[in-house]
Design a protein around this motif. Structure first.
Motif, PDB file in Angstrom:
ATOM      1  N   PHE A 236     -32.803   9.008 -21.606  1.00 15.59           N
ATOM      2  CA  PHE A 236     -31.551   9.576 -21.106  1.00 15.59           C
ATOM      3  C   PHE A 236     -31.779  10.990 -20.566  1.00 15.59           C
ATOM      4  O   PHE A 236     -31.360  11.327 -19.449  1.00 15.59           O
ATOM      5  CB  PHE A 236     -30.531   9.585 -22.246  1.00 15.59           C
ATOM      6  N   TYR A 237     -32.458  11.800 -21.336  1.00 15.50           N
ATOM      7  CA  TYR A 237     -32.651  13.211 -20.996  1.00 15.50           C
ATOM      8  C   TYR A 237     -33.609  13.381 -19.819  1.00 15.50           C
ATOM      9  O   TYR A 237     -33.394  14.226 -18.943  1.00 15.50           O
ATOM     10  CB  TYR A 237     -33.164  13.945 -22.226  1.00 15.50           C
ATOM     11  N   ASP A 238     -34.665  12.585 -19.790  1.00 16.80           N
ATOM     12  CA  ASP A 238     -35.667  12.715 -18.729  1.00 16.80           C
ATOM     13  C   ASP A 238     -35.102  12.380 -17.356  1.00 16.80           C
ATOM     14  O   ASP A 238     -35.631  12.839 -16.327  1.00 16.80           O
ATOM     15  CB  ASP A 238     -36.874  11.823 -19.022  1.00 16.80           C
ATOM     16  N   GLN A 239     -34.046  11.578 -17.316  1.00 20.16           N
ATOM     17  CA  GLN A 239     -33.414  11.244 -16.044  1.00 20.16           C
ATOM     18  C   GLN A 239     -32.381  12.288 -15.626  1.00 20.16           C
ATOM     19  O   GLN A 239     -31.730  12.125 -14.591  1.00 20.16           O
ATOM     20  CB  GLN A 239     -32.755   9.860 -16.140  1.00 20.16           C
ATOM     21  N   GLY A 240     -32.233  13.338 -16.442  1.00 23.71           N
ATOM     22  CA  GLY A 240     -31.268  14.384 -16.103  1.00 23.71           C
ATOM     23  C   GLY A 240     -29.834  14.006 -16.395  1.00 23.71           C
ATOM     24  O   GLY A 240     -28.903  14.659 -15.912  1.00 23.71           O
ATOM     25  N   CYS A 241     -29.638  12.958 -17.180  1.00 16.50           N
ATOM     26  CA  CYS A 241     -28.281  12.496 -17.485  1.00 16.50           C
ATOM     27  C   CYS A 241     -27.532  13.557 -18.287  1.00 16.50           C
ATOM     28  O   CYS A 241     -28.104  14.234 -19.138  1.00 16.50           O
ATOM     29  CB  CYS A 241     -28.343  11.198 -18.290  1.00 16.50           C
ATOM     30  N   GLY A 242     -26.254  13.671 -18.015  1.00 16.84           N
ATOM     31  CA  GLY A 242     -25.401  14.585 -18.755  1.00 16.84           C
ATOM     32  C   GLY A 242     -25.509  16.034 -18.357  1.00 16.84           C
ATOM     33  O   GLY A 242     -24.820  16.888 -18.913  1.00 16.84           O
ATOM     34  N   LEU A 243     -26.358  16.340 -17.368  1.00  8.78           N
ATOM     35  CA  LEU A 243     -26.576  17.733 -16.970  1.00  8.78           C
ATOM     36  C   LEU A 243     -26.269  17.971 -15.496  1.00  8.78           C
ATOM     37  O   LEU A 243     -26.725  18.959 -14.912  1.00  8.78           O
ATOM     38  CB  LEU A 243     -28.023  18.138 -17.268  1.00  8.78           C
ATOM     39  N   ASP A 244     -25.545  17.050 -14.887  1.00  7.91           N
ATOM     40  CA  ASP A 244     -25.177  17.183 -13.473  1.00  7.91           C
ATOM     41  C   ASP A 244     -26.388  17.286 -12.572  1.00  7.91           C
ATOM     42  O   ASP A 244     -26.338  17.910 -11.510  1.00  7.91           O
ATOM     43  CB  ASP A 244     -24.266  18.409 -13.250  1.00  7.91           C
ATOM     44  N   ILE A 245     -27.483  16.684 -13.014  1.00  2.68           N
ATOM     45  CA  ILE A 245     -28.706  16.698 -12.203  1.00  2.68           C
ATOM     46  C   ILE A 245     -28.864  15.367 -11.472  1.00  2.68           C
ATOM     47  O   ILE A 245     -29.083  15.308 -10.283  1.00  2.68           O
ATOM     48  CB  ILE A 245     -29.947  16.962 -13.086  1.00  2.68           C
ATOM     49  N   HIS A 249     -28.468   7.185 -12.307  1.00  2.50           N
ATOM     50  CA  HIS A 249     -29.485   6.344 -12.919  1.00  2.50           C
ATOM     51  C   HIS A 249     -28.832   5.439 -13.954  1.00  2.50           C
ATOM     52  O   HIS A 249     -27.857   5.828 -14.601  1.00  2.50           O
ATOM     53  CB  HIS A 249     -30.557   7.221 -13.567  1.00  2.50           C
ATOM     54  N   PRO A 250     -29.345   4.201 -14.153  1.00  2.00           N
ATOM     55  CA  PRO A 250     -28.731   3.272 -15.118  1.00  2.00           C
ATOM     56  C   PRO A 250     -28.564   3.862 -16.518  1.00  2.00           C
ATOM     57  O   PRO A 250     -27.538   3.615 -17.181  1.00  2.00           O
ATOM     58  CB  PRO A 250     -29.694   2.083 -15.132  1.00  2.00           C
ATOM     59  N   GLU A 251     -29.559   4.636 -16.969  1.00  2.00           N
ATOM     60  CA  GLU A 251     -29.451   5.215 -18.309  1.00  2.00           C
ATOM     61  C   GLU A 251     -28.222   6.117 -18.454  1.00  2.00           C
ATOM     62  O   GLU A 251     -27.647   6.246 -19.529  1.00  2.00           O
ATOM     63  CB  GLU A 251     -30.708   6.019 -18.654  1.00  2.00           C
ATOM     64  N   CYS A 252     -27.825   6.741 -17.353  1.00  2.00           N
ATOM     65  CA  CYS A 252     -26.724   7.709 -17.421  1.00  2.00           C
ATOM     66  C   CYS A 252     -25.376   7.043 -17.635  1.00  2.00           C
ATOM     67  O   CYS A 252     -24.412   7.717 -18.012  1.00  2.00           O
ATOM     68  CB  CYS A 252     -26.687   8.541 -16.141  1.00  2.00           C
ATOM     69  N   ASN A 253     -25.289   5.744 -17.384  1.00  2.00           N
ATOM     70  CA  ASN A 253     -24.023   5.036 -17.526  1.00  2.00           C
ATOM     71  C   ASN A 253     -23.871   4.375 -18.892  1.00  2.00           C
ATOM     72  O   ASN A 253     -22.871   3.707 -19.138  1.00  2.00           O
ATOM     73  CB  ASN A 253     -23.901   3.974 -16.422  1.00  2.00           C
ATOM     74  N   SER A 254     -24.842   4.533 -19.754  1.00  2.00           N
ATOM     75  CA  SER A 254     -24.778   3.887 -21.056  1.00  2.00           C
ATOM     76  C   SER A 254     -23.762   4.592 -21.950  1.00  2.00           C
ATOM     77  O   SER A 254     -23.674   5.824 -21.973  1.00  2.00           O
ATOM     78  CB  SER A 254     -26.154   3.900 -21.728  1.00  2.00           C
ATOM     79  N   SER A 255     -22.992   3.796 -22.695  1.00  2.00           N
ATOM     80  CA  SER A 255     -22.026   4.367 -23.629  1.00  2.00           C
ATOM     81  C   SER A 255     -22.652   4.655 -24.985  1.00  2.00           C
ATOM     82  O   SER A 255     -21.994   5.235 -25.859  1.00  2.00           O
ATOM     83  CB  SER A 255     -20.848   3.402 -23.818  1.00  2.00           C
ATOM     84  N   VAL A 256     -23.915   4.268 -25.158  1.00  2.00           N
ATOM     85  CA  VAL A 256     -24.633   4.486 -26.418  1.00  2.00           C
ATOM     86  C   VAL A 256     -26.022   5.011 -26.100  1.00  2.00           C
ATOM     87  O   VAL A 256     -26.704   4.514 -25.205  1.00  2.00           O
ATOM     88  CB  VAL A 256     -24.754   3.195 -27.246  1.00  2.00           C
ATOM     89  N   VAL A 257     -26.452   6.022 -26.836  1.00  2.00           N
ATOM     90  CA  VAL A 257     -27.815   6.539 -26.741  1.00  2.00           C
ATOM     91  C   VAL A 257     -28.422   6.503 -28.140  1.00  2.00           C
ATOM     92  O   VAL A 257     -27.766   6.878 -29.121  1.00  2.00           O
ATOM     93  CB  VAL A 257     -27.833   7.978 -26.177  1.00  2.00           C
ATOM     94  N   SER A 258     -29.650   6.063 -28.224  1.00  2.00           N
ATOM     95  CA  SER A 258     -30.335   5.917 -29.510  1.00  2.00           C
ATOM     96  C   SER A 258     -31.147   7.170 -29.840  1.00  2.00           C
ATOM     97  O   SER A 258     -31.854   7.712 -28.980  1.00  2.00           O
ATOM     98  CB  SER A 258     -31.262   4.700 -29.465  1.00  2.00           C
ATOM     99  N   VAL A 259     -31.035   7.632 -31.088  1.00  2.00           N
ATOM    100  CA  VAL A 259     -31.779   8.805 -31.561  1.00  2.00           C
ATOM    101  C   VAL A 259     -32.509   8.407 -32.842  1.00  2.00           C
ATOM    102  O   VAL A 259     -31.882   7.927 -33.783  1.00  2.00           O
ATOM    103  CB  VAL A 259     -30.847   9.996 -31.844  1.00  2.00           C
TER     104      VAL A 259
END
Length: 544
Positions: A236-245, A249-259
């Motif tokens: 999620f982070y490597d694709q720049g999701c959540g940071l207006d970058i 990308h498909p990962e950015c549309n996920s409603s769940v992120v695994s930690v």
């Protein structure tokens, strides 16, 4: 210049180099020197404490700007954001905004009703800041669960955005003790991020009472994320999701992120803990799935430069596990009844309570534990030299002195995993009695008539941990997770058995657990700094 035993540098040095040579991170004594690793450019917009909050929760932050202390200002913002989230969910639940009439909720938890927390005589008080945050979080939790709990699974399947955000915690294959470590860590993150903690764990309510009266911390039926596949935090982070970058990308549309934080976690996963932009990137993700983590990763948040001042204000003694477990973990009625009865029958009347937990690795019996545990019990039984001398004189005059004074005894509770060491401890205690004139009694669940056969295996393990935590003095083998939980619950610093040292009964550095596989080097590229080895970071901090 020599470092005092209580100094920050001394405690970190001991924990990293002596306690766990493979690299152990003690959370209260590590710091990432953010400013010293800046690359000369201005800090990113998300590299501030305000940046970790969703936009809709920042509306009243100006009310905190007059507070000069960075930590207290952050606590103010944290409380405002949590209260705002509670209000949003309350307005949704009431269908218009008017407050509901308060309802009286009956507490059916015997542990709380009967004063179970008062059994911990060495417990620390929560800071006013932490208590305020827990009160605000409880209100938020109740409102969110009241509004969305029953329909959360349907919203998840239909990819509808909930009004609240969630941490769903589950562990399917690790031991009970490791579950405690990751659960408390996940709860800390929930507090910092205004997320509702939900537990997806079978039969969890058979172990613990509901901590949120009139609500539920159990994940709704049908909402199980255990077998689903979601993008990991790194993806999620490597694709720049959540940071207006890059938001397409498909990962950015996920409603769940695994930690996940385990012994196999890579440095890229530790960015979630250390990098301000990383924790900000997931601020709008509806659900974070903390699944199968087996580490006490709460420690790592102290390495985050925007979180540390706030954490210092909330936990001035750095006893996160102790304070949060006292709030979150309340034994269920079957567990508490067994603990209470065993305690009243065997431990309550002792003048001093010593708990012993010995862990054998790979089934290898260590005879050195028999010697070192004897020395440790002997030196920490609370007996004054003058009392020992007086007792010896009385024993010379009265052969039955120990029997006549048996009501004033030191209790030694031996945890179940001690195995064959139990019999040897009873022999050793007899030797201490003859040397000191002080009566001792040794107890363990297995050895005292097997009173607890009717309790399930997991409940029995929890009973064992709780009895161990009611000690005045705790003696454990190193790297004992059971010992970690007991010391954290009790709020006492244990004595570690280290047969290879000159002082084999070594006082540890904290009542809280250690982060066994903590971040060693983390590159926060978007935040323009690098967190190197914590030892290096602390040395640089002390020079500034």
């Amino acid at each position: 210049m020599a470092q005092s035993r209580g100094s920050l540098w001394y405690r970190l040095h001991i924990c990293l180099h002596l306690l766990f040579p493979l690299f152990t991170l003690y959370f209260g004594d590590v710091v990432a020197d953010y400013n010293s690793h800046r690359l000369g450019r201005e800090r990113s917009t998300w590299a501030s404490f305000e940046g970790i909050f969703p936009e809709k929760l920042r509306g009243h932050f100006d009310d905190c700007m007059s507070i000069k202390d960075e930590g207290q200002r952050g606590v103010c913002q944290l409380l405002l954001a949590t209260n705002t989230q509670a209000s949003i969910s309350q307005e949704s639940d009431s269908g218009g905004g008017s407050d509901k009439s308060p309802t009286t909720v009956t507490d059916f938890c015997s542990y709380r009703k009967e004063g179970g927390p008062n059994f911990f005589l060495h417990a620390s008080q929560r800071s006013t800041e932490l208590q305020a945050l827990l009160d605000s979080y409880t209100k938020m939790h109740r409102n969110c669960v009241s509004w969305e709990h029953a329909k959360l699974n349907e919203m998840y399947l239909k990819k509808l955005a909930p009004d609240c955000r969630y941490v769903v915690w589950s562990c399917t294959y690790i031991g009970l003790e490791n579950k405690f470590l990751s659960l408390i860590s996940s709860f800390l993150y929930a507090l910092l991020s205004q997320r509702v903690l939900l537990v997806d764990q079978a039969d969890w309510d058979s172990l613990f009472c509901e901590p949120f009266l009139g609500s539920s911390w159990i994940a709704p039926s049908g909402l199980s994320l255990k077998n689903a596949i979601f993008p990991s935090f790194s993806q999620f982070y490597d694709q720049g999701c959540g940071l207006d970058i890059q938001e397409d990308h498909p990962e950015c549309n996920s409603s769940v992120v695994s930690v996940v934080f385990s012994e196999n976690s890579k440095p890229s996963e530790h960015r979630f803990l250390v990098c301000p932009s990383a924790i900000a990137s997931v601020r709008n993700v509806p659900i974070l799935s903390f699944q199968n983590s087996n580490q006490y990763f709460a420690v790592g948040f102290f390495l985050n430069p925007v979180l540390r001042p706030v954490l210092e204000a909330l936990f001035p003694e750095h006893n996160v596990f102790h304070l949060l477990s006292g709030f979150l973990l309340n034994p269920s009625q079957p567990v508490w009844e067994k603990v209470k009865n065993f305690y009243a029958m065997n431990l309550a009347n002792s003048t001093r309570k010593i708990g012993v937990q010995l862990r054998e690795f790979k089934g290898q019996y260590r005879k050195t534990y028999d010697t070192t545990s004897y020395l440790c019990i002997r030196s920490h039984s609370g007996l004054c030299p003058i009392e020992i001398d007086q007792a010896r004189e009385k024993m010379k005059k009265e052969p039955n002195f120990l029997a006549l004074n048996s009501q004033e005894y030191v209790s030694v509770y031996v945890s179940l995993p001690a195995g064959g060491h139990y019999k040897q401890l009873k022999t050793s205690v007899g030797k201490i009695e003859r040397e000191t004139g002080q009566p001792f009694r040794v107890f363990t669940q297995e050895a005292d008539g097997k009173q607890l056969q009717d309790v399930g295996r997991v409940q029995k393990a929890l009973i064992d941990i709780w009895l161990l935590s009611l000690s005045d003095v705790l003696i454990t083998s190193h790297m004992s997770i059971i010992g970690y939980i007991a010391q954290g619950l009790a709020g006492i610093t244990p004595h570690l058995l280290k047969p290879w040292r000159d002082n084999p009964c070594w006082l540890s550095v904290s009542s809280d657990p250690c982060f066994h596989f903590g971040p060693k080097k983390v590159v926060c590229q978007r935040d323009k700094f690098v967190m190197k080895n914590p030892l290096t970071e602390l040395r640089m901090k002390r020079k500034l």
